[in-house]
Design a protein around this motif. Structure first.
Motif, PDB file in Angstrom:
ATOM      1  N   VAL A  40     -20.943  -5.925 -31.746  1.00 26.82           N
ATOM      2  CA  VAL A  40     -19.840  -6.655 -32.181  1.00 26.82           C
ATOM      3  C   VAL A  40     -18.545  -6.654 -31.220  1.00 26.82           C
ATOM      4  N   ILE A  41     -18.290  -5.308 -30.520  1.00 26.85           N
ATOM      5  CA  ILE A  41     -17.297  -5.293 -29.601  1.00 26.85           C
ATOM      6  C   ILE A  41     -17.801  -6.286 -28.360  1.00 26.85           C
ATOM      7  N   HIS A  42     -19.118  -6.022 -27.964  1.00 27.64           N
ATOM      8  CA  HIS A  42     -19.469  -6.611 -26.788  1.00 27.64           C
ATOM      9  C   HIS A  42     -19.365  -8.256 -27.006  1.00 27.64           C
ATOM     10  N   HIS A  43     -19.717  -8.597 -28.269  1.00 26.33           N
ATOM     11  CA  HIS A  43     -19.695  -9.947 -28.712  1.00 26.33           C
ATOM     12  C   HIS A  43     -18.332 -10.489 -28.649  1.00 26.33           C
ATOM     13  N   VAL A  44     -17.450  -9.826 -29.136  1.00 25.25           N
ATOM     14  CA  VAL A  44     -16.094 -10.404 -29.045  1.00 25.25           C
ATOM     15  C   VAL A  44     -15.420 -10.710 -27.673  1.00 25.25           C
ATOM     16  N   SER A  45     -15.944  -9.589 -26.607  1.00 21.76           N
ATOM     17  CA  SER A  45     -15.482  -9.917 -25.253  1.00 21.76           C
ATOM     18  C   SER A  45     -16.075 -11.070 -24.942  1.00 21.76           C
ATOM     19  N   ASP A  46     -17.564 -11.251 -24.959  1.00 17.28           N
ATOM     20  CA  ASP A  46     -18.160 -12.382 -24.332  1.00 17.28           C
ATOM     21  C   ASP A  46     -17.681 -13.759 -25.007  1.00 17.28           C
ATOM     22  N   SER A  47     -17.570 -13.863 -26.584  1.00 14.55           N
ATOM     23  CA  SER A  47     -16.847 -15.016 -27.068  1.00 14.55           C
ATOM     24  C   SER A  47     -15.499 -15.446 -26.492  1.00 14.55           C
ATOM     25  N   HIS A  48     -14.707 -14.430 -26.570  1.00  9.52           N
ATOM     26  CA  HIS A  48     -13.279 -14.907 -26.187  1.00  9.52           C
ATOM     27  C   HIS A  48     -13.115 -15.215 -24.736  1.00  9.52           C
ATOM     28  N   HIS A  49     -14.047 -14.748 -23.913  1.00 11.98           N
ATOM     29  CA  HIS A  49     -13.960 -15.224 -22.278  1.00 11.98           C
ATOM     30  C   HIS A  49     -14.571 -16.578 -22.519  1.00 11.98           C
TER      31      HIS A  49
ATOM     32  N   GLU B 257     -28.356  -9.361 -28.223  1.00  8.75           N
ATOM     33  CA  GLU B 257     -29.535  -8.604 -28.071  1.00  8.75           C
ATOM     34  C   GLU B 257     -29.834  -8.187 -26.710  1.00  8.75           C
ATOM     35  N   LEU B 258     -29.086  -8.676 -25.553  1.00  6.03           N
ATOM     36  CA  LEU B 258     -29.119  -8.099 -24.389  1.00  6.03           C
ATOM     37  C   LEU B 258     -29.151  -6.927 -24.295  1.00  6.03           C
ATOM     38  N   PHE B 259     -29.420  -6.051 -23.128  1.00  7.09           N
ATOM     39  CA  PHE B 259     -29.433  -4.753 -23.234  1.00  7.09           C
ATOM     40  C   PHE B 259     -27.994  -4.139 -22.964  1.00  7.09           C
ATOM     41  N   ASP B 260     -27.067  -4.863 -22.148  1.00  5.79           N
ATOM     42  CA  ASP B 260     -25.702  -4.503 -22.259  1.00  5.79           C
ATOM     43  C   ASP B 260     -24.994  -4.416 -23.473  1.00  5.79           C
ATOM     44  N   SER B 261     -24.990  -5.607 -24.262  1.00  7.92           N
ATOM     45  CA  SER B 261     -24.579  -5.539 -25.628  1.00  7.92           C
ATOM     46  C   SER B 261     -25.142  -4.477 -26.475  1.00  7.92           C
ATOM     47  N   LYS B 262     -26.244  -3.965 -26.309  1.00  8.06           N
ATOM     48  CA  LYS B 262     -26.763  -2.773 -27.039  1.00  8.06           C
ATOM     49  C   LYS B 262     -26.630  -1.498 -26.592  1.00  8.06           C
ATOM     50  N   SER B 263     -26.098  -1.369 -25.484  1.00  5.07           N
ATOM     51  CA  SER B 263     -25.952   0.149 -24.964  1.00  5.07           C
ATOM     52  C   SER B 263     -24.793   0.264 -23.877  1.00  5.07           C
ATOM     53  N   ALA B 264     -24.093  -0.691 -23.463  1.00  9.71           N
ATOM     54  CA  ALA B 264     -22.996  -0.336 -22.706  1.00  9.71           C
ATOM     55  C   ALA B 264     -21.859   0.235 -23.423  1.00  9.71           C
ATOM     56  N   PRO B 265     -21.148   1.236 -22.637  1.00  9.57           N
ATOM     57  CA  PRO B 265     -20.062   1.950 -23.383  1.00  9.57           C
ATOM     58  C   PRO B 265     -18.971   0.711 -23.938  1.00  9.57           C
ATOM     59  N   ILE B 266     -18.483   0.800 -24.958  1.00 14.92           N
ATOM     60  CA  ILE B 266     -17.455  -0.075 -25.452  1.00 14.92           C
ATOM     61  C   ILE B 266     -16.219  -0.418 -24.888  1.00 14.92           C
ATOM     62  N   GLU B 267     -16.028   0.777 -23.877  1.00 16.22           N
ATOM     63  CA  GLU B 267     -14.707   0.693 -23.079  1.00 16.22           C
ATOM     64  C   GLU B 267     -14.706  -0.562 -21.960  1.00 16.22           C
TER      65      GLU B 267
ATOM     66  N   ILE C 280      -9.054 -20.751 -35.002  1.00 16.93           N
ATOM     67  CA  ILE C 280     -10.329 -20.488 -35.015  1.00 16.93           C
ATOM     68  C   ILE C 280     -10.732 -18.881 -34.490  1.00 16.93           C
ATOM     69  N   TYR C 281      -9.952 -18.765 -33.205  1.00 18.75           N
ATOM     70  CA  TYR C 281      -9.969 -17.509 -32.471  1.00 18.75           C
ATOM     71  C   TYR C 281      -9.101 -16.329 -33.244  1.00 18.75           C
ATOM     72  N   ALA C 282      -8.003 -16.705 -33.684  1.00 15.96           N
ATOM     73  CA  ALA C 282      -7.106 -15.984 -34.323  1.00 15.96           C
ATOM     74  C   ALA C 282      -7.990 -15.329 -35.452  1.00 15.96           C
ATOM     75  N   TRP C 283      -8.573 -16.230 -36.347  1.00 16.04           N
ATOM     76  CA  TRP C 283      -9.544 -15.995 -37.418  1.00 16.04           C
ATOM     77  C   TRP C 283     -10.753 -14.987 -36.881  1.00 16.04           C
ATOM     78  N   HIS C 284     -11.083 -15.455 -35.725  1.00 19.82           N
ATOM     79  CA  HIS C 284     -12.303 -14.778 -35.153  1.00 19.82           C
ATOM     80  C   HIS C 284     -12.114 -13.067 -34.864  1.00 19.82           C
ATOM     81  N   CYS C 285     -10.873 -12.935 -34.345  1.00 16.39           N
ATOM     82  CA  CYS C 285     -10.327 -11.595 -34.159  1.00 16.39           C
ATOM     83  C   CYS C 285     -10.272 -10.802 -35.547  1.00 16.39           C
ATOM     84  N   ASN C 286      -9.748 -11.351 -36.801  1.00 21.84           N
ATOM     85  CA  ASN C 286      -9.800 -10.908 -37.667  1.00 21.84           C
ATOM     86  C   ASN C 286     -10.985 -10.469 -38.536  1.00 21.84           C
ATOM     87  N   HIS C 287     -11.851 -11.463 -38.222  1.00 23.50           N
ATOM     88  CA  HIS C 287     -13.352 -11.558 -38.753  1.00 23.50           C
ATOM     89  C   HIS C 287     -13.925 -10.193 -38.518  1.00 23.50           C
ATOM     90  N   HIS C 288     -14.097 -10.365 -37.057  1.00 25.36           N
ATOM     91  CA  HIS C 288     -14.866  -9.067 -36.631  1.00 25.36           C
ATOM     92  C   HIS C 288     -14.028  -7.757 -36.774  1.00 25.36           C
TER      93      HIS C 288
END
Length: 178
Positions: free
Chosen positions: A64-73, A100-110, A156-164
């Protein structure tokens, strides 16, 4: 707990037909505060907790954290395209496949938390400088040829922040990790 509530803990986006400057200011405020709120929410989580799904067949907190970064970018880029091109047809992407890519599943959330912090600082600065005319510009989403104005996209993206945020928050509450 009902699957729909787990999927949409704050409901689906409710963007008003008549968007006021008050709405826009409130939404920008959500975008501005989100990186700090998210960091505080996940700062003490273990690897095992980060790799826990927030719902059956859902993503892990890490994803989810990696998704938010990707999506907001991607969204930030769409704003730039919209103001530099005439009604651009944006590039959609398969967010489920990205998750499902390896970075989304294993990279440090920082990595993504730092990206979100920097991106949101730049994004908010940019949004605060847009004129009423700029906010009325729109891009075309290829799924359904839908026109999306920049002012709608802020909502939409304010909602997206609160959603995740709430996906993670509700999991922490259910598991007594908070």
């Amino acid at each position: 707990m009902e699957l729909e509530l787990l999927k949409y803990p704050i409901g689906k986006p409710q963007i008003p037909e008549m968007i006021t400057m008050k709405h826009i200011q409130e939404w920008i405020n959500v975008l501005e505060l989100f990186p700090k709120r998210l960091k505080l929410l996940v700062k003490n989580l273990s690897k095992e907790q980060l790799d826990t799904c927030y719902r059956p067949e859902g993503w892990t907190i890490r994803q989810v954290i990696h998704h938010v970064s990707d999506s907001h970018h991607n969204s930030y880029t769409r704003f730039k395209w919209t103001l530099t091109e005439n009604q651009p047809i944006i590039k959609a992407y398969y967010e489920d496949r990205w998750a499902e890519l390896f970075d989304s599943k294993s990279a440090p959330i920082e990595l993504s938390l730092n990206t979100i912090e920097a991106l949101h600082a730049k994004w908010v600065y940019f949004l605060k400088g847009l004129s009423v005319e700029d906010l009325a510009q729109f891009f075309i989403h290829p799924e359904g040829n839908e026109k999306v104005s920049l002012k709608e996209n802020i909502g939409i993206y304010a909602w997206h922040c609160n959603h995740h945020y709430e996906h993670i928050n509700q999991l922490l509450i259910r598991k007594n990790w908070k």
